[in-house]
Enzyme design. Structure first.
Site, PDB file in Angstrom:
ATOM      1  N   LYS A   1       0.808  -1.209   0.000  1.00 58.47           N
ATOM      2  CA  LYS A   1       0.000   0.000   0.000  1.00 58.47           C
ATOM      3  C   LYS A   1       0.853   1.276   0.000  1.00 58.47           C
ATOM      4  CE  LYS A   1      -1.319   1.364   3.875  1.00 58.47           C
ATOM      5  NZ  LYS A   1      -1.905   1.597   5.197  1.00 58.47           N
TER       6      LYS A   1
ATOM      7  N   ASP B   1      -4.967   7.861   3.024  1.00 53.63           N
ATOM      8  CA  ASP B   1      -4.484   6.573   3.508  1.00 53.63           C
ATOM      9  C   ASP B   1      -5.458   6.013   4.548  1.00 53.63           C
ATOM     10  OD1 ASP B   1      -2.715   4.492   3.860  1.00 53.63           O
ATOM     11  OD2 ASP B   1      -1.568   5.533   5.401  1.00 53.63           O
TER      12      ASP B   1
END
Length: 666
Positions: A34, A211
């Site tokens: 990620k 995020d």
DNA sequence: AATTGCTAAGTTTTT
DNA sequence: CTTAGCAATT
């Protein structure tokens, strides 16, 4: 120019990096790279000609923001990386507010109330508001108020909490203070109400990245939508399967209904995992499949099957802790692994006690993540409160903290009178202290004490607010004048304690001076930073104390990984926790277990007990119902006794490790 | 003002 | 069994 290569990414990652226009939902399963994708995306945007200054990446923690910036610096030049905004939600909102909060009727030097300050205020209000027969737990009230703000929903009309909540907001405003939730709430309100401000901020950020999107609440979604409404280039990264903060207001529907908030998005699912063996991922997939409401995804890796997942039944919690500790020691002594390769995960902090005892007994180094913060320490809070009052004397919470610390003849009853007076006149406590009318009610002696205190604060105010190279100097002089250190020492029982507390005070002052070297926002900026970044002390301790087995809750373990993971106490009532059933958050408990499982890189051991000491006495317990949901394919279920009575020969153990290494390609 | 003793409760915690 | 919070006491 970008120094990263697109072909180092897998197909899905590359798709996520290069989809530059329009809304983008990146479903990033555990361990799928990620952070890599976010930073590569930023680098790619810049490579495509975007101005770094018009990119913003929003995170939840400062740690994540810092990590991202560090990674970005490895891809693009330092100067360019520095221009990209990388910030937490709260810090971003603070910036918005510091520039325009006066339009909401606050002064720009407002203070930020932390949880302790909030509780103090709520307690005071309950005492003043509630009738004698009414009771309200201040902690409960605080969290209800907080949840209401974050969900954008008012408290139920006609209730005591509602009355307390309304009064709470008024009092905060009167103190020229905002709480953590207000940072978001007021920033959203400001942008909504002030057209030109909204346009300014929308204009500024052409590309938004978010995020841990599964942890966002309603307010945070609103903020994102506001900022993105002009350019519509919003990329969010998250994993609905790892949403474990619903109880704090996180709204998983932000992920599940992404299309409703941002129409016609591109959706990319990252499923290739670079962390765990296939056995671990297979087990994790099998568990999370039982959640009804989720975006389907299946993690896989090319690391190899790896060892079987062990589920070990233990007679009681003492045996469980003993087994885990002793096995860690055995495996460590066998070589090739470090203490820091092991982590023990649990549901509740209380579970760490037995583990600690056993690790200590075996002289195994360990670190516990979580617990009380540096900033909760009395002397730190005192010093910060002095600083805060110098910046904003109307901050009642801080003023109350220091008004008689050290003792200076302003008794509790005097303070109480001042509080009452200020409430009656709808003024701050400070205004009471300086009011001749209020002072007139006091004895000559108390008046003198009060005057001395007011004079003390006033005499340092100007120096403290003026930006300067050594901002700690006025504070240091102030502390010397009141002989704070001597008072602190006097209150300590042992010499060691005195040393360490004194050291803490010096640390804060040194931090302040260091802050002065790199920033120009003065004392207020320093206080902001401390309030919004309370984890850095933990970082510092980490560096010295990095070695050791990690003891950690599954919540705190999110985002981390360890070669060898033990999950302890996987019993009905603990995981899932008893309370979750009443609250209807069983799915979230399952996700929590899923988060725990996916922390493991190479081996995973799950333990549960048939008896556990709870509230002082031993009570029987059942294995967690989640254990039945794990697919049996890669499981090995054993009793502790059986396991211990089956000696593993040195040779076969070595082959086991050798096979694993081969499988991992090491 | 500080210590002692009683009572009640007992998840998770990014800011 | 702890521990935090509060009241009562010295």
């Amino acid at each position: 120019m970008a120094r990263f290569r697109l072909f180092d990414l897998n197909d899905a990652q590359r798709a996520a990096v290069t989809a530059t226009d329009g809304p983008l939902l990146i479903l990033a399963g555990a361990g799928t790279g990620k952070t890599r994708v976010i930073t590569a995306r930023v680098a790619y945007l810049i490579g495509q000609g975007a101005d770094p200054a018009e990119i913003v990446a929003v995170t939840f923690t400062n740690k994540a923001a810092n990590e991202m910036r560090a990674r970005l610096e490895g891809m693009i030049s330092r100067e360019q990386a520095a221009k990209v905004t990388m910030s937490t939600f709260h810090a971003l909102c603070l910036r918005i507010l510091r520039s325009g909060i006066d339009r909401l009727g606050y002064k720009k030097n407002f203070s930020i109330y932390d949880e302790g300050d909030q509780i103090g205020l709520v307690k005071k209000i309950i005492a003043a508001t509630a009738a004698k027969d009414e009771k309200l737990d201040p902690n409960l009230a605080r969290s209800a108020i907080s949840k209401a703000k974050n969900a954008g929903q008012p408290l139920a009309p006609g209730t005591l909490v509602r009355a307390v909540g309304e009064r709470y907001d008024l009092e905060l405003k009167r103190a020229n203070a905002v709480d953590f939730d207000d940072l978001l709430l007021l920033a959203v309100r400001l942008l909504r109400e002030q057209r030109n401000l909204k346009q300014r901020w929308q204009q500024r950020y052409r590309y938004l990245l978010v995020d841990e999107f599964q942890d966002t609440n309603r307010l945070q979604l609103d903020l994102i939508a506001l900022l993105a409404s002009k350019h519509r280039n919003v990329a969010v990264v998250g994993d609905d399967d790892q949403s474990i903060y619903g109880w704090r207001g996180a709204d998983i529907s932000n992920v599940l209904q992404f299309e409703r908030h941002f129409p016609r998005p591109k959706i990319v699912t990252l499923e290739q995992n670079y962390r765990s063996t296939s056995a671990i991922l297979f087990t994790a997939n099998g568990l999370i499949k039982n959640n009804p409401r989720r975006r389907p995804k299946k993690l896989w890796s090319s690391i190899g099957t790896g060892e079987q997942i062990r589920i070990i039944s233990c007679p009681n919690d003492r045996e469980e802790a003993r087994f885990i500790s002793e096995e860690i020691q055995r495996n460590r002594l066998r070589g090739d692994v470090r203490w820091e390769d092991f982590a023990v995960l649990f549901r509740m902090n209380a579970q760490s006690r037995l583990l600690e005892e056993n690790l200590r007994r075996l002289q195994i180094p360990y670190r516990i993540i979580g617990g009380k913060s540096f900033f909760d320490r009395r002397e730190i809070k005192d010093v910060l409160a002095y600083m805060t009052v110098l910046v904003n004397p109307h901050d009642d919470a801080s003023l109350l903290r220091i008004i008689n610390t050290p003792a200076r003849g302003i008794s509790a009853s005097t303070t109480e009178m001042a509080v009452t007076w200020s409430a009656q006149h709808n003024n701050s406590l400070w205004q009471a202290l300086v009011s001749p009318e209020f002072r007139g009610q006091l004895s000559a002696r108390t008046q003198a004490s009060l005057e001395r205190f007011v004079a003390l604060i006033e005499s340092y105010t100007e120096a403290a607010r003026k930006p300067q190279a050594e901002p700690a100097e006025p504070i240091r002089r102030l502390l010397r004048e009141i002989d704070y250190i001597a008072e602190l020492r006097r209150q300590c029982k042992t010499h060691d304690e005195a040393e360490s507390r004194e050291e803490n005070v010096h640390d804060v002052l040194r931090d302040l001076n260091q802050y002065g070297q790199r920033a120009s926002e003065g004392l207020r900026g320093f206080l902001d930073e401390i309030l919004l970044d309370q984890e850095r002390e933990e970082e510092e301790e980490d560096v010295e104390d990095r070695r050791g087995v990690t003891l950690i809750t599954m919540h705190a373990a999110k985002g981390l990984e360890f070669p060898h993971v033990y999950i302890a106490g996987v019993e009905e009532g603990i995981l899932p926790h008893d309370r979750s059933k009443a609250e209807g958050s069983l799915d979230e408990e399952r996700r929590l277990f899923y988060v725990g499982i996916t922390r493991a890189m190479r081996t995973l051991t799950i333990t549960h007990c048939y008896a556990r000491v709870r509230f002082g006495s031993s009570s029987p317990c059942q294995p967690s119902s989640f254990l039945k949901e794990l697919p049996p394919d890669h499981l090995q279920r054993t009793n502790l006794e059986t396991l211990l009575n089956t000696p593993v020969s040195e040779a076969s153990a070595k082959t086991g490790f050798a096979q694993l290494r081969a499988a991992l390609g090491m």
